[in-house]
Enzyme design. Structure first.
Site, mmCIF file in Angstrom:
data_model
loop_
_atom_site.group_PDB
_atom_site.id
_atom_site.type_symbol
_atom_site.label_atom_id
_atom_site.label_comp_id
_atom_site.label_asym_id
_atom_site.label_seq_id
_atom_site.Cartn_x
_atom_site.Cartn_y
_atom_site.Cartn_z
ATOM 1 N N ASP A 129 0.833 -1.203 0.000
ATOM 2 C CA ASP A 129 0.000 0.000 0.000
ATOM 3 C C ASP A 129 0.869 1.255 0.000
ATOM 4 O O ASP A 129 2.069 1.214 -0.340
ATOM 5 C CB ASP A 129 -0.983 -0.066 1.187
ATOM 6 C CG ASP A 129 -2.287 0.652 0.904
ATOM 7 O OD1 ASP A 129 -2.304 1.899 1.021
ATOM 8 O OD2 ASP A 129 -3.286 0.002 0.541
ATOM 9 N N ARG A 188 -6.352 16.367 3.251
ATOM 10 C CA ARG A 188 -5.286 15.374 3.470
ATOM 11 C C ARG A 188 -3.971 15.864 2.863
ATOM 12 O O ARG A 188 -3.200 15.092 2.281
ATOM 13 C CB ARG A 188 -5.662 14.012 2.881
ATOM 14 C CG ARG A 188 -5.024 12.853 3.614
ATOM 15 C CD ARG A 188 -5.086 11.542 2.838
ATOM 16 N NE ARG A 188 -4.674 10.438 3.669
ATOM 17 C CZ ARG A 188 -4.163 9.304 3.211
ATOM 18 N NH1 ARG A 188 -4.019 9.118 1.926
ATOM 19 N NH2 ARG A 188 -3.823 8.338 4.021
ATOM 20 N N ASP A 226 -6.304 4.444 -5.840
ATOM 21 C CA ASP A 226 -6.943 5.180 -4.750
ATOM 22 C C ASP A 226 -7.194 6.623 -5.172
ATOM 23 O O ASP A 226 -6.606 7.121 -6.144
ATOM 24 C CB ASP A 226 -5.984 5.148 -3.541
ATOM 25 C CG ASP A 226 -6.670 5.380 -2.211
ATOM 26 O OD1 ASP A 226 -7.866 5.738 -2.199
ATOM 27 O OD2 ASP A 226 -5.995 5.220 -1.182
ATOM 28 N N MET A 227 -8.053 7.319 -4.488
ATOM 29 C CA MET A 227 -8.199 8.779 -4.629
ATOM 30 C C MET A 227 -8.819 9.284 -3.336
ATOM 31 O O MET A 227 -9.854 8.821 -2.917
ATOM 32 C CB MET A 227 -8.942 9.159 -5.895
ATOM 33 C CG MET A 227 -10.418 9.267 -5.901
ATOM 34 S SD MET A 227 -10.895 10.950 -5.483
ATOM 35 C CE MET A 227 -10.667 11.799 -7.007
ATOM 36 N N ASP A 257 -12.849 2.141 4.505
ATOM 37 C CA ASP A 257 -11.673 2.080 5.371
ATOM 38 C C ASP A 257 -12.047 1.566 6.755
ATOM 39 O O ASP A 257 -11.171 1.355 7.591
ATOM 40 C CB ASP A 257 -11.035 3.473 5.498
ATOM 41 C CG ASP A 257 -10.119 3.773 4.323
ATOM 42 O OD1 ASP A 257 -9.797 2.826 3.574
ATOM 43 O OD2 ASP A 257 -9.733 4.942 4.155
HETATM 44 C C1 DGJ Z 1 -7.158 5.225 1.673
HETATM 45 C C2 DGJ Z 1 -7.435 3.776 1.419
HETATM 46 O O1 DGJ Z 1 -8.799 3.508 1.530
HETATM 47 C C3 DGJ Z 1 -6.620 2.960 2.403
HETATM 48 O O2 DGJ Z 1 -6.927 1.595 2.284
HETATM 49 C C4 DGJ Z 1 -5.159 3.219 2.163
HETATM 50 O O3 DGJ Z 1 -4.821 2.774 0.881
HETATM 51 C C5 DGJ Z 1 -4.877 4.704 2.303
HETATM 52 N N1 DGJ Z 1 -5.739 5.497 1.499
HETATM 53 C C6 DGJ Z 1 -3.435 4.975 1.952
HETATM 54 O O4 DGJ Z 1 -3.157 6.312 1.954
#
Ligand code: DGJ
Length: 707
Positions: free
Chosen positions: A345, A422, A457-458, A526
């Site tokens: 990740d 963020r 991801d975003m 998450d």
């Molecule tokens: C958000 C994702 O949902 C998480 O699983 C992880 O990948 C974080 N971003 C990493 O910054």
């Protein structure tokens, strides 16, 4: 009966799916009008519904607000317009003129009706597209708009489709709301009179709402009742407006963009809306979900027939603290458990030590991966697993080499604050040079490192969405950001046919039928707390299938909720989707590693049912009863029952649940205990999942046909 037919006298069009019918016709004014959406009809029967409209009751009424295929802003229409246009002279309105139709058969079992129109005054052409198939009751609709003039015009609203329901005594609305780490909270309430807007203004699908809607008469349950539903295939801002009119009708219109976003249409330009697909069933919410799941697997996902691997993801174990040695240690442990795909990740690149720096600089950190990613990828492959990598291509930290080199690449409005969320800004993916840059480093990284899987991801919504230096970029970017994103994904997949992709938006921020067409699975939230997750998965599964529902087993106390539940319970929750593990395996005691290995092996015995079977929700995640779901092979040959109970309460009876999808008269053997059950008893009288006493009990029962 053909899938699409037309009555020559009345001009009624009838679209037929295996169990439903949809009828419409162009009325005397040239407007496409809705007639029916419900159980199967013959053309004759559909014609009976084409009764002339009653005269308007007063000079304050106009055309009915519900009942047109694409209500426009024009004439005596006062409902929410699906199509609203501003012409070069500043005037608005659209007046239907029917110019013909086309009937297409792009593949066996698929039929398409295209109804062609133009505005009576201006050269704006509108084509309504309807696709029906012989293996699903889902009807796909979209609209194509073409400016055939020589001056630009603006689409102030260009919905994909409007859907109308028959008059019912009452209406109920089902949809989901939420927020980060609490996505997909199912709401089922009476539909208010007036207009109810479901929307995302964030430039992404959002955690806060999902672009689908279900309506019923207030009486439907999991197994009974008429349910009309629709889902939009779009990953940017969107809006669905549901109406309940004073005249007792309900309907909804949906499409891209939120209020105030405009789609410019240059001379000769065409705008194709995304699909807004609709489904009717008279067998309740359970049947609606199963039909959506099958549709997504058969007609949306690129490789739904594949078996999704058991995944390990390092995020909750290491946070940003990733390096070659630590990842190799985790990979070895994961492989020993039976994991098949190892995903590194966030934190592997540039100066990324936390969320304040490095985003945008997509080269492996030399101090953490001195020889690049290859040695880790090789180890993972040698251990028999596929290798996956986290990326967030649309974002940049201001503290990055990329931003220092290209401060103009982000969405911004000169003179205004560039708001950070963020600690990051959004790259303007609407710009072709930005999209090309992302495609370039992604395709190279995948090729150079033997990458089998990307977690895309975003992590923030759009803000200050501007594209300076362009005449109409501020308007165009809402659409082009998304189509360029799709384009990068499509190009990547073309380059690397074996590559699989997980969509993630800080959890479930970007999951919809549009992104699922070019990804393989979705990181749903998450929030990895197994108890919260049952609720999130319940809402998610209303439309989206378990085949895409990525779920991890993580450490306890849970990072977010501080709740501790047994490893088994956590596994059973994750096993009801695509099983993944996200805990710090270097800290798991031997007995937990052994139990985990057994549970991974058990999942592999039943995952074909979870990933390709039919879901039955036997008991929901709220209330005092255990939560029970069932995944059944479509041919009834085997089934998996998963059950979870929070804590027993003395005196609260626990009735058995009636299993579904079994072959009548057959017998089923429990693969663990060997006990044999009669389908007649399981389906007619019920089954009591064997839950151990005490808090947080759970079970997974696999029943296979014994004869
Ligand atoms: C958000 C994702 O949902 C998480 O699983 C992880 O990948 C974080 N971003 C990493 O910054």
């Amino acid at each position: 009966m053909p899938m699409i037919s037309r009555a020559p006298d009345t001009g009624v069009w009838l679209l037929s799916t295996p169990r439903t019918s949809y009828a419409l016709r162009v009325d005397d004014t040239g407007a496409p009008c809705h007639l029916a959406w419900g159980p199967r009809l013959t053309l004759r029967e559909a014609e009976e519904l084409a009764a002339p409209q009653p005269p308007v009751a007063s000079s304050f009424e106009g055309r009915p607000e519900v009942g047109e295929e694409l209500p426009v802003d024009g004439g005596t229409r006062y409902g929410p317009p699906s199509l609203q246009v501003r012409y070069p002279d500043g005037s608005r309105a659209f007046e239907w003129q029917h110019t013909g139709h086309r009937l297409l058969q792009p593949a066996p079992g698929v039929a398409v009706l295209v109804l062609l129109f133009r505005d009576r005054l201006h050269p704006l052409h509108v084509a309504l597209h309807y696709t029906v198939r012989d293996d699903t009751d889902v009807i796909e609709r979209h609209t194509v708009l073409r400016n055939a003039g020589d001056r630009p015009l603006s689409l102030l609203r260009a919905d994909s489709a409007a859907w109308s329901l028959p008059p019912l005594p009452g209406y109920r609305l089902s949809h989901v709301t939420g927020q980060w780490s609490a996505e997909n909270q199912l709401r089922r309430d009476p539909l208010p009179h007036g207009e109810t807007v479901l929307t995302s203004r964030r430039g992404i699908t959002s955690h806060h709402a999902s672009p689908w809607v279900m309506l019923d008469d207030g009486e439907a349950d999991e197994e009974h009742g008429r349910v009309w539903s629709a889902a939009l295939a779009w990953s940017g801002s969107w809006r669905i407006t549901v109406q309940r009119t004073p005249g007792g009708r309900a309907g909804f219109t949906g499409g891209t963009g939120h209020e105030g976003t405009v789609v410019p249409l240059a001379p000769g330009e065409e705008h194709t809306t995304p699909v807004f697909a609709g489904l009717f069933t008279d067998q309740g919410f359970g049947a609606a979900s199963r039909a959506w799941h099958r549709y997504v697997r058969d007609h949306v996902l690129p490789h739904a027939d594949e078996t999704a691997p058991v995944l390990y993801n390092s995020w909750e174990a290491t946070g940003f603290d990733v390096d070659e040695t630590g990842q190799k240690a985790l990979a070895e442990r994961a492989a020993a458990l039976g994991v098949e795909l190892y995903v590194v990740d966030d934190g592997w690149f540039g100066a990324r030590r936390d969320d304040r720096a490095g985003l945008g600089d997509w080269t492996p950190s030399p101090d953490r991966f001195p020889d690049g990613l290859e040695p880790l990828a090789d180890t993972v492959h040698r251990l028999g697993m596929r290798f996956g990598l986290w990326v967030e291509p649309e974002m940049v930290n201001p503290d990055s080499d990329l931003y220092r080199a290209h401060p103009d690449w982000v969405l911004h409005i000169p003179g205004r604050t560039r708001s950070e969320l963020r600690n990051q800004l959004v790259l303007n993916f609407a710009r072709d040079d930005v999209a090309d840059w992302a495609y370039g480093w992604l395709t190279r990284t995948v090729a150079d490192n033997g990458i089998d899987f990307l977690k895309w991801d975003m992590n923030r919504s759009l803000s200050e969405a501007g594209w300076p230096g362009t005449a109409d970029g501020h308007d165009r970017l809402w659409t082009r950001y998304v189509t360029n994103l799709y384009g990068v994904l499509d190009r990547l997949r073309d380059d690397h046919p074996g590559l699989r992709v997980e969509t993630c938006g800080g959890g479930g921020g970007r999951i919809d039928l549009g992104i699922l067409r070019r990804t393989d699975q979705a990181w749903v939230s998450d929030n990895t707390d197994a108890v919260d997750r049952l609720v999130i998965q319940h809402g998610f599964g209303q439309v989206f299938p378990a085949r895409v529902m990525s779920a991890w087993v993580t450490d306890v106390p849970n990072q977010l909720t501080a709740r501790t539940v047994p490893l088994r319970f956590r596994f059973h929750t994750a096993m009801s989707g695509l099983l993944g593990i996200g805990g710090d395996l270097t800290r798991w005691p031997e007995e937990e590693l052994a139990e985990a290995a057994e549970l991974v092996a058990a999942y592999k015995q039943v995952r074909h049912l979870v990933q390709h079977g039919d879901l039955y929700r036997l008991s929901g995640p709220h209330g005092e009863q255990p939560t029970v779901v069932q995944y059944t092979a479509p041919d009834g040959s085997e089934t998996l029952v998963l059950a979870w109970r929070r804590g027993p309460r003395h005196g609260v009876p626990q009735p058995p649940v009636r299993l579904r999808g079994l072959t009548p008269g057959a017998r089923y053997r429990d693969t663990r205990t060997g006990q044999v059950h009669h389908a007649t008893v399981l389906a007619g009288y019920g089954y009591l999942p064997d839950l151990e006493p005490g808090d947080w009990a759970s079970t997974a029962v696999h029943l296979v046909r014994a004869d």
